[in-house]
Design a protein around this motif. Sequence first.
Motif, PDB file in Angstrom:
ATOM      1  N   LEU A   1       0.834  -1.207   0.000  1.00 55.45           N
ATOM      2  CA  LEU A   1       0.000   0.000   0.000  1.00 55.45           C
ATOM      3  C   LEU A   1       0.869   1.258   0.000  1.00 55.45           C
ATOM      4  O   LEU A   1       0.597   2.233  -0.722  1.00 55.45           O
ATOM      5  CB  LEU A   1      -0.924  -0.021   1.214  1.00 55.45           C
ATOM      6  CG  LEU A   1      -1.867   1.174   1.387  1.00 55.45           C
ATOM      7  CD1 LEU A   1      -2.887   1.215   0.248  1.00 55.45           C
ATOM      8  CD2 LEU A   1      -2.598   1.080   2.726  1.00 55.45           C
ATOM      9  N   ALA A   2       1.931   1.234   0.796  1.00 54.30           N
ATOM     10  CA  ALA A   2       2.828   2.394   0.870  1.00 54.30           C
ATOM     11  C   ALA A   2       3.603   2.595  -0.434  1.00 54.30           C
ATOM     12  O   ALA A   2       4.022   3.718  -0.750  1.00 54.30           O
ATOM     13  CB  ALA A   2       3.802   2.216   2.032  1.00 54.30           C
ATOM     14  N   ALA A   3       3.788   1.525  -1.207  1.00 50.74           N
ATOM     15  CA  ALA A   3       4.566   1.609  -2.449  1.00 50.74           C
ATOM     16  C   ALA A   3       3.714   1.961  -3.665  1.00 50.74           C
ATOM     17  O   ALA A   3       4.232   2.009  -4.785  1.00 50.74           O
ATOM     18  CB  ALA A   3       5.286   0.289  -2.698  1.00 50.74           C
ATOM     19  N   ARG A   4       2.415   2.182  -3.470  1.00 49.31           N
ATOM     20  CA  ARG A   4       1.546   2.484  -4.615  1.00 49.31           C
ATOM     21  C   ARG A   4       1.942   3.773  -5.326  1.00 49.31           C
ATOM     22  O   ARG A   4       1.750   3.907  -6.539  1.00 49.31           O
ATOM     23  CB  ARG A   4       0.097   2.580  -4.148  1.00 49.31           C
ATOM     24  CG  ARG A   4      -0.591   1.232  -4.005  1.00 49.31           C
ATOM     25  CD  ARG A   4      -2.025   1.380  -3.547  1.00 49.31           C
ATOM     26  NE  ARG A   4      -2.767   0.129  -3.682  1.00 49.31           N
ATOM     27  CZ  ARG A   4      -4.035  -0.025  -3.307  1.00 49.31           C
ATOM     28  NH1 ARG A   4      -4.701   0.997  -2.781  1.00 49.31           N
ATOM     29  NH2 ARG A   4      -4.630  -1.189  -3.461  1.00 49.31           N
ATOM     30  N   GLY A   5       2.476   4.726  -4.599  1.00 48.05           N
ATOM     31  CA  GLY A   5       2.871   5.990  -5.235  1.00 48.05           C
ATOM     32  C   GLY A   5       4.021   5.813  -6.199  1.00 48.05           C
ATOM     33  O   GLY A   5       4.188   6.616  -7.135  1.00 48.05           O
ATOM     34  N   LYS A   6       4.806   4.766  -6.034  1.00 50.47           N
ATOM     35  CA  LYS A   6       5.974   4.527  -6.897  1.00 50.47           C
ATOM     36  C   LYS A   6       5.685   3.490  -7.970  1.00 50.47           C
ATOM     37  O   LYS A   6       6.241   3.561  -9.075  1.00 50.47           O
ATOM     38  CB  LYS A   6       7.153   4.080  -6.035  1.00 50.47           C
ATOM     39  CG  LYS A   6       8.462   3.955  -6.784  1.00 50.47           C
ATOM     40  CD  LYS A   6       9.605   3.615  -5.848  1.00 50.47           C
ATOM     41  CE  LYS A   6      10.921   3.506  -6.594  1.00 50.47           C
ATOM     42  NZ  LYS A   6      12.053   3.167  -5.681  1.00 50.47           N
ATOM     43  N   TYR A   7       4.801   2.544  -7.666  1.00 51.87           N
ATOM     44  CA  TYR A   7       4.504   1.454  -8.608  1.00 51.87           C
ATOM     45  C   TYR A   7       2.994   1.382  -8.859  1.00 51.87           C
ATOM     46  O   TYR A   7       2.219   1.061  -7.954  1.00 51.87           O
ATOM     47  CB  TYR A   7       4.999   0.110  -8.063  1.00 51.87           C
ATOM     48  CG  TYR A   7       6.477   0.066  -7.784  1.00 51.87           C
ATOM     49  CD1 TYR A   7       7.400  -0.154  -8.810  1.00 51.87           C
ATOM     50  CD2 TYR A   7       6.950   0.239  -6.484  1.00 51.87           C
ATOM     51  CE1 TYR A   7       8.766  -0.188  -8.545  1.00 51.87           C
ATOM     52  CE2 TYR A   7       8.316   0.195  -6.214  1.00 51.87           C
ATOM     53  CZ  TYR A   7       9.214  -0.011  -7.246  1.00 51.87           C
ATOM     54  OH  TYR A   7      10.558  -0.049  -6.980  1.00 51.87           O
ATOM     55  N   ASP A   8       2.595   1.686 -10.069  1.00 56.96           N
ATOM     56  CA  ASP A   8       1.172   1.621 -10.416  1.00 56.96           C
ATOM     57  C   ASP A   8       0.641   0.189 -10.379  1.00 56.96           C
ATOM     58  O   ASP A   8      -0.561  -0.034 -10.246  1.00 56.96           O
ATOM     59  CB  ASP A   8       0.945   2.201 -11.825  1.00 56.96           C
ATOM     60  CG  ASP A   8       1.106   3.714 -11.846  1.00 56.96           C
ATOM     61  OD1 ASP A   8       1.084   4.320 -10.755  1.00 56.96           O
ATOM     62  OD2 ASP A   8       1.270   4.273 -12.941  1.00 56.96           O
ATOM     63  N   GLU A   9       1.530  -0.789 -10.507  1.00 59.16           N
ATOM     64  CA  GLU A   9       1.100  -2.188 -10.510  1.00 59.16           C
ATOM     65  C   GLU A   9       0.428  -2.580  -9.198  1.00 59.16           C
ATOM     66  O   GLU A   9      -0.369  -3.527  -9.155  1.00 59.16           O
ATOM     67  CB  GLU A   9       2.309  -3.114 -10.745  1.00 59.16           C
ATOM     68  CG  GLU A   9       2.860  -3.053 -12.160  1.00 59.16           C
ATOM     69  CD  GLU A   9       3.753  -1.849 -12.372  1.00 59.16           C
ATOM     70  OE1 GLU A   9       4.198  -1.646 -13.518  1.00 59.16           O
ATOM     71  OE2 GLU A   9       4.011  -1.110 -11.375  1.00 59.16           O
ATOM     72  N   PHE A  10       0.746  -1.856  -8.119  1.00 62.33           N
ATOM     73  CA  PHE A  10       0.163  -2.178  -6.819  1.00 62.33           C
ATOM     74  C   PHE A  10      -1.180  -1.485  -6.603  1.00 62.33           C
ATOM     75  O   PHE A  10      -1.819  -1.686  -5.561  1.00 62.33           O
ATOM     76  CB  PHE A  10       1.120  -1.779  -5.689  1.00 62.33           C
ATOM     77  CG  PHE A  10       2.441  -2.502  -5.756  1.00 62.33           C
ATOM     78  CD1 PHE A  10       2.528  -3.783  -6.284  1.00 62.33           C
ATOM     79  CD2 PHE A  10       3.607  -1.900  -5.292  1.00 62.33           C
ATOM     80  CE1 PHE A  10       3.747  -4.454  -6.353  1.00 62.33           C
ATOM     81  CE2 PHE A  10       4.828  -2.566  -5.353  1.00 62.33           C
ATOM     82  CZ  PHE A  10       4.896  -3.838  -5.891  1.00 62.33           C
ATOM     83  N   CYS A  11      -1.615  -0.699  -7.580  1.00 60.40           N
ATOM     84  CA  CYS A  11      -2.906  -0.011  -7.465  1.00 60.40           C
ATOM     85  C   CYS A  11      -4.023  -0.925  -7.963  1.00 60.40           C
ATOM     86  O   CYS A  11      -4.723  -0.635  -8.948  1.00 60.40           O
ATOM     87  CB  CYS A  11      -2.879   1.300  -8.243  1.00 60.40           C
ATOM     88  SG  CYS A  11      -1.703   2.514  -7.589  1.00 60.40           S
ATOM     89  N   VAL A  12      -4.133  -2.059  -7.318  1.00 60.09           N
ATOM     90  CA  VAL A  12      -5.167  -3.049  -7.647  1.00 60.09           C
ATOM     91  C   VAL A  12      -5.827  -3.473  -6.340  1.00 60.09           C
ATOM     92  O   VAL A  12      -5.280  -3.266  -5.247  1.00 60.09           O
ATOM     93  CB  VAL A  12      -4.548  -4.286  -8.356  1.00 60.09           C
ATOM     94  CG1 VAL A  12      -3.950  -3.897  -9.690  1.00 60.09           C
ATOM     95  CG2 VAL A  12      -3.508  -4.960  -7.464  1.00 60.09           C
TER      96      VAL A  12
END
Length: 506
Positions: free
Chosen positions: A77-88
């Motif tokens: 969740l914290a890494a969503r700003g850097k990796y769009d792949e985690f925005c799921v």
Amino acid sequence: MFAVNDGFEGFYKGQIKEVKWSDVGGWTGQGGSLLGTKRTLPAKHADKIAEQMRKYNINALLVIGGFEAFLSLLELLAARGKYDEFCVPMVVVPATVSNNVPGSDLSIGADTALNAITAVSDGAMRLDRHTHTHTYTHACSAGREGRLKPGDAPPLRTAPPPSPPLRVFKTLHCSLSRHAASPPFIIFSHSFRPAPCLPKGSRSHYHTERAGNSGYAPDSPSALESLLQLYEVRSAYEEFCIPMCMLPATISNNVPGTALSIGADTALNAIVETCDRIKQSASGTKRRVFIIETMGGYCGYLATVGGLAAGADAAYIYEEPFDIRDLQANVEHLTEKMKTSIQRGLVLRNENSNDNYTTDFIYQLYSEEGKGVFDCRKNVLGHMQQGGAPSPFDRNFGTKMSAKAMQWLSKKLLETYRRGRVFANSEDSCCLLGMLGRTLVFQPVVTLKDHTDFVHRIPKEQWWLKLRPLMKILAKYKTSYDVSDSGQIEHVIHTRPKESDASVAM
């Protein structure tokens, strides 16, 4: 759907494979982690995990595990700003014997571990039940959380089989007096039957015989019906104007006003264990279908929830009427199933599901229609479901219910004690203590009349019926599962109970 082996370590290393129904058949009855586990957190390898998600076009994550799984999702969740792949969409399913995942009262696996601990402890105590000088120390482990799972335990010699649950309903000779300074408590079994005629006078004597579990006799009223009768004759007999409380205790789980009854979990464990043993006995036999009859009266709880846990192909119950066309459809479904890699079938039938389609009839029908494709065996579990030591859940549930009931009775006695006597004739002085959601609630028995089918001795609405489509889906029937009400978030506010109201904390 893709499965990842060895947690997030396997994720960034590319240990990803596609899984289908045939790959996960029978998983519900197997212990351990079939996908493997690792305590590796994803933050240090976020770039590689994102690369794998792009490669396999992953659009959602389901993470199964303990506290580390919870921490892993926080890191993603914290890494969503850097990796769009985690925005799921991402969700954690708590699965750990430690039961230490925030946001969940119970984790998958914790109840199984408790059963194992209790079985070891009971076995050790049975060895020296006549000796009171032995002390056993069980080595248990669960990280730093204090929850338990079996570790090193003292070696167990061959012990006699456990006796049936202790009967706590001993012979009572209670004298109810309106002039007693401290009115006595009365404890009686659920098969207690009110006397057809009651003596008049200020003092009455009642003698309840030691009783067993005879709740299936057609002329024996249930505890709920008994309490209703006592409540309704209060105007004629002041002796019944005392606080009265009912605790639901029956393997059938057919008491209105509660989601679970004391004893139902123990019976369910016995059914699932027996079904697992029966299936294991045919592990080397191809194309065999087992027809198993469960108890429960007219209530199909044991057959449905037991079938769901044991991986049944069908469960016939009274609440869901069926006819010969449904039976034929099930036979055809099993015929198709025998063409796959899973060549065993399991069918459960509640004992009173249908007067005509008996267990023998269904067995003969399956045997005839499946001739040349599969053969059948039948098993009537009978009173095996009532014997044995109670499960950890039932032990703790019964203790919690009893403590809360005694607190309530003590409080009601103080409230209704005036001028040297107890007089309680209001609706809320004659209650059933039931579990609704996660809360133990006292409900006046008179308000439960409209929610009860007294002819068949079942509630008019039963929560577990919503699980039946899920059982069909797992058996590979083409059906849908309504999850419209399962996504609501329950907001719980924790408040510190006052010292004067200890029952709030129960």
